[in-house]
Design an enzyme around this catalytic site. Structure first.
Site, PDB file in Angstrom:
ATOM      1  N   THR A 179       0.817  -1.215   0.000  1.00  0.00           N
ATOM      2  CA  THR A 179       0.000   0.000   0.000  1.00  0.00           C
ATOM      3  C   THR A 179       0.852   1.266   0.000  1.00  0.00           C
ATOM      4  O   THR A 179       1.998   1.255   0.480  1.00  0.00           O
ATOM      5  CB  THR A 179      -0.888  -0.019   1.264  1.00  0.00           C
ATOM      6  OG1 THR A 179      -1.530   1.228   1.422  1.00  0.00           O
ATOM      7  CG2 THR A 179      -0.083  -0.288   2.530  1.00  0.00           C
ATOM      8  N   ASP A 180       0.255   2.364  -0.459  1.00  0.00           N
ATOM      9  CA  ASP A 180       0.946   3.655  -0.393  1.00  0.00           C
ATOM     10  C   ASP A 180       1.020   4.180   1.047  1.00  0.00           C
ATOM     11  O   ASP A 180       1.790   5.093   1.333  1.00  0.00           O
ATOM     12  CB  ASP A 180       0.268   4.691  -1.303  1.00  0.00           C
ATOM     13  CG  ASP A 180      -1.193   4.969  -0.969  1.00  0.00           C
ATOM     14  OD1 ASP A 180      -1.740   4.335  -0.050  1.00  0.00           O
ATOM     15  OD2 ASP A 180      -1.792   5.849  -1.636  1.00  0.00           O
ATOM     16  N   GLU A 181       0.209   3.591   1.942  1.00  0.00           N
ATOM     17  CA  GLU A 181       0.163   4.124   3.315  1.00  0.00           C
ATOM     18  C   GLU A 181       1.476   3.936   4.064  1.00  0.00           C
ATOM     19  O   GLU A 181       1.701   4.576   5.086  1.00  0.00           O
ATOM     20  CB  GLU A 181      -0.982   3.476   4.107  1.00  0.00           C
ATOM     21  CG  GLU A 181      -2.324   3.727   3.458  1.00  0.00           C
ATOM     22  CD  GLU A 181      -3.511   3.589   4.394  1.00  0.00           C
ATOM     23  OE1 GLU A 181      -3.315   3.474   5.612  1.00  0.00           O
ATOM     24  OE2 GLU A 181      -4.636   3.604   3.884  1.00  0.00           O
ATOM     25  N   TYR A 241      -2.111  -0.519  10.982  1.00  0.00           N
ATOM     26  CA  TYR A 241      -2.232  -1.195   9.682  1.00  0.00           C
ATOM     27  C   TYR A 241      -1.004  -0.915   8.813  1.00  0.00           C
ATOM     28  O   TYR A 241      -0.326  -1.837   8.336  1.00  0.00           O
ATOM     29  CB  TYR A 241      -3.508  -0.742   8.954  1.00  0.00           C
ATOM     30  CG  TYR A 241      -3.486  -1.052   7.473  1.00  0.00           C
ATOM     31  CD1 TYR A 241      -3.541  -2.370   7.021  1.00  0.00           C
ATOM     32  CD2 TYR A 241      -3.358  -0.037   6.515  1.00  0.00           C
ATOM     33  CE1 TYR A 241      -3.492  -2.663   5.656  1.00  0.00           C
ATOM     34  CE2 TYR A 241      -3.309  -0.313   5.163  1.00  0.00           C
ATOM     35  CZ  TYR A 241      -3.382  -1.639   4.732  1.00  0.00           C
ATOM     36  OH  TYR A 241      -3.316  -1.921   3.397  1.00  0.00           O
ATOM     37  N   LYS A 255       1.997  -3.386   7.412  1.00  0.00           N
ATOM     38  CA  LYS A 255       2.294  -3.581   5.990  1.00  0.00           C
ATOM     39  C   LYS A 255       3.755  -3.199   5.707  1.00  0.00           C
ATOM     40  O   LYS A 255       4.438  -3.869   4.933  1.00  0.00           O
ATOM     41  CB  LYS A 255       1.359  -2.740   5.116  1.00  0.00           C
ATOM     42  CG  LYS A 255      -0.088  -3.202   5.085  1.00  0.00           C
ATOM     43  CD  LYS A 255      -0.307  -4.580   4.481  1.00  0.00           C
ATOM     44  CE  LYS A 255      -0.046  -4.643   3.003  1.00  0.00           C
ATOM     45  NZ  LYS A 255      -0.412  -5.976   2.430  1.00  0.00           N
TER      46      LYS A 255
END
Ligand code: NAD
Ligand code: DAU
Length: 353
Positions: free
Chosen positions: A132-134, A158, A162
Site C-alpha cells: 500500500t501507499d500508506e 495497519y 504492511k
C-alpha cells in the site's frame, strides 16, 4: 499455475476473476475467509476446474509447504492481509499476526520450496507482494507525490504492519535471493469491496437513508484507482517487473473525501432518485485517530518501464461501481450481516450510521 493468497477478498477476488477470464492458467486460491473474505465474490468460478480454493492461513507453514509441493506454482501473489485502518486502531493484534507473522511464515515456506526448484524454474519464479501507499506516511498539501524511494513512515498499526511485511519481503531478496516484486498502490474502489471502506459504506448508507459519516473536516485527500486497473498493474509487474524492485501504482486521481462522497451522492441522485438529494444525509463525525492527511502516488516508474496506464478515470470507474452495488443487492444483503452490524456499532457508536 499460480498461488494467490487472500483471493476471496475485494482486490484478490477481482484479480482471480480477471486472471481466469483472460486465460492465463489455473489458480490455487488460499484464503482464511475472515470477515472480509467471501466465497460469493467467486461464485462465477463455482464449476471452473481452473480455480482451486483452499481455506487456510498464510501463517500455516505446513499447509503452504504442502500446497507448494502439490501444485508447483510458478508464482505467488500475496494479497492476504488485514486491510482496514479503523479496525487496526480498535484491535492491532490481528494485523501483526497476519500482516507481519503471516507474511514471514509464507516467505519461509516459499523460500524452502524455491530453493529446491531446478535452476530454470528458480530463475522464472516470482513472489509478488501486494502492498500500500500508506507505508510512506502522510503528505502536506504541496509535498511531492510518493516515489519508490520515499522513506517509509507508517502512521497506523495497519500501515506499520504492511511496512514490516514489505521489509521482510525485501530482506528475503537481499539475503536469500528470492525473486520478489513489491507493489505499493493507492486507494482502490470497485465491485466486491466490503462496506467498511468509504465508498461502499457511503453507497449502502445512502440507499438505506442513513447518515453519511465524514471523518474530521472531510478534506483528507486520497488517490483513487479502479480495482480492475490495480489488477492490470499487478499482472504487468508479475510478467515484466524487474526482480527485487518495488512499483508504485496510482490513478492520478487525488480527491478530498467530501468530494468523493458528493460525487457518489450525485450519481445516486441520477440512478436511484430519492425524495431528497442524498447529500442531505452527510454528517461530520469524530476524526480517525492519527488520520493521514494526504496520499499521492508518483506512478512514472511503472508507466515508463512497463507501459502500464489506468484505463478508467474516476468518473467512469465510480459510475460502474455505483451501478454494480445497485445491481447486486443480494450480495450486499449477505455481507451486511451480524459481524458488520457489530462493526458499525463499535466504530460509529450505537445506531448513528
Ligand atoms: P480485504 O480485506 O478485502 O481482503 C483480504 C483477504 O485476505 C480476505 O479474503 C481475507 O479472508 C484474507 N485473509 C486475511 N487474513 C488472512 C490470513 N491470515 N491467511 C489467508 N487469508 C487471509 O483486502 P483488500 O482491500 O482486497 O486488500 C488486499 C491487499 O491489497 C492487502 O494486502 C492490502 O493491504 C492491499 N491494498 C489494498 C488497497 C485498498 O484500497 N483496498 C490498496 C492498496 C493495497
Ligand atoms: O491507500 C491505500 C489504502 O486505502 C489501503 O492500503 C487500505 O487497505 C484501504 O483500506 C484504504 O485505506 P483508507 O484508510 O484510505 O480507506 P478508507 O476507505 O477506510 O477511508 C478512505 C478515507 O475516507 C480516509 O481518509 C478516511 C475517510 N473515511 C472513511 C470511513 C470508513 C470517512 O471519512 N468516513 C468513513 O466512514
Amino acid at each position: 499455475m499460480i498461488l494467490v493468497t487472500g483471493g476471496a477478498g475485494f482486490i484478490g477476488a477481482n484479480f482471480v476473476l480477471d486472471w481466469l477470464a483472460s486465460n492465463r492458467g489455473p489458480v490455487v486460491n488460499l484464503d482464511k475467509l475472515t470477515y472480509a473474505g467471501n466465497l460469493e465474490n467467486l461464485a462465477a468460478l463455482k464449476d471452473d476446474p481452473r480455480h482451486i480454493f483452499v481455506r487456510g492461513d498464510i501463517g500455516d507453514a505446513a499447509l503452504i509447504e504442502k500446497l507448494l509441493q502439490q501444485y508447483q506454482p510458478r508464482a505467488i501473489v500475496n494479497f492476504a492481509a488485514e486491510s482496514h485502518v479503523d479496525r487496526s486502531i480498535h484491535g492491532p493484534e490481528d494485523f501483526v499476526q497476519t500482516n507481519v507473522l503471516g507474511t514471514f511464515h509464507l516467505l519461509e515456506a516459499v523460500r524452502a520450496y524455491w530453493s529446491g526448484l531446478a535452476e530454470e524454474q528458480r530463475a522464472a519464479f516470482r513472489f509478488l507482494h501486494v502492498s500500500t501507499d500508506e507505508v510512506y506516511g502522510s503528505l502536506g498539501p504541496n509535498d511531492a507525490a510518493f516515489t519508490e524511494t520515499t522513506p517509509y513512515a507508517p502512521n497506523s498499526p495497519y500501515s506499520a504492519s504492511k511496512a514490516a511485511s514489505d521489509h521482510l519481503v525485501r530482506a528475503y531478496h537481499h539475503t536469500y535471493g528470492l525473486p520478489v516484486l513489491t507493489t505499493n498502490c493507492s486507494n482502490n474502489y470497485g465491485s466486491y469491496q466490503f462496506p467498511e471502506k468509504l465508498i461502499p459504506l457511503i453507497i449502502l448508507n445512502a440507499l438505506n437513508g442513513k447518515p453519511l459519516p465524514i471523518y474530521g473536516d472531510g478534506l483528507n485527500v486520497r488517490d483513487w484507482l479502479y480495482v480492475g486497473d490495480h489488477c492490470s498493474a499487478i499482472r504487468a509487474v508479475l510478467e515484466q517487473g524487474r526482480v527485487g524492485e518495488t512499483y508504485n501504482i496510482g490513478g492520478c486521481n487525488e480527491m478530498a473525501n467530501i468530494d468523493v462522497v458528493k460525487t457518489v451522492c450525485a450519481l445516486l441522485d441520477e440512478l436511484k432518485p430519492a425524495t431528497q438529494p442524498y447529500a442531505a444525509l452527510i454528517i461530520y463525525v469524530k476524526d480517525r485517530a492519527g488520520h493521514d492527511r494526504r496520499y499521492a502516488i508518483d506512478a512514472r516508474k511503472i508507466e515508463s518501464e512497463l507501459k502500464w496506464r489506468p484505463s478508467e478515470t474516476f468518473e467512469t470507474g465510480i459510475r460502474k461501481t455505483v451501478q454494480w452495488y445497485l445491481e447486486n443487492q443480494s450480495w450486499v444483503a449477505h455481507v451486511v450481516s451480524g459481524e458488520y452490524q457489530g462493526w458499525l456499532a463499535k466504530n460509529y457508536g450505537g445506531g448513528r450510521t
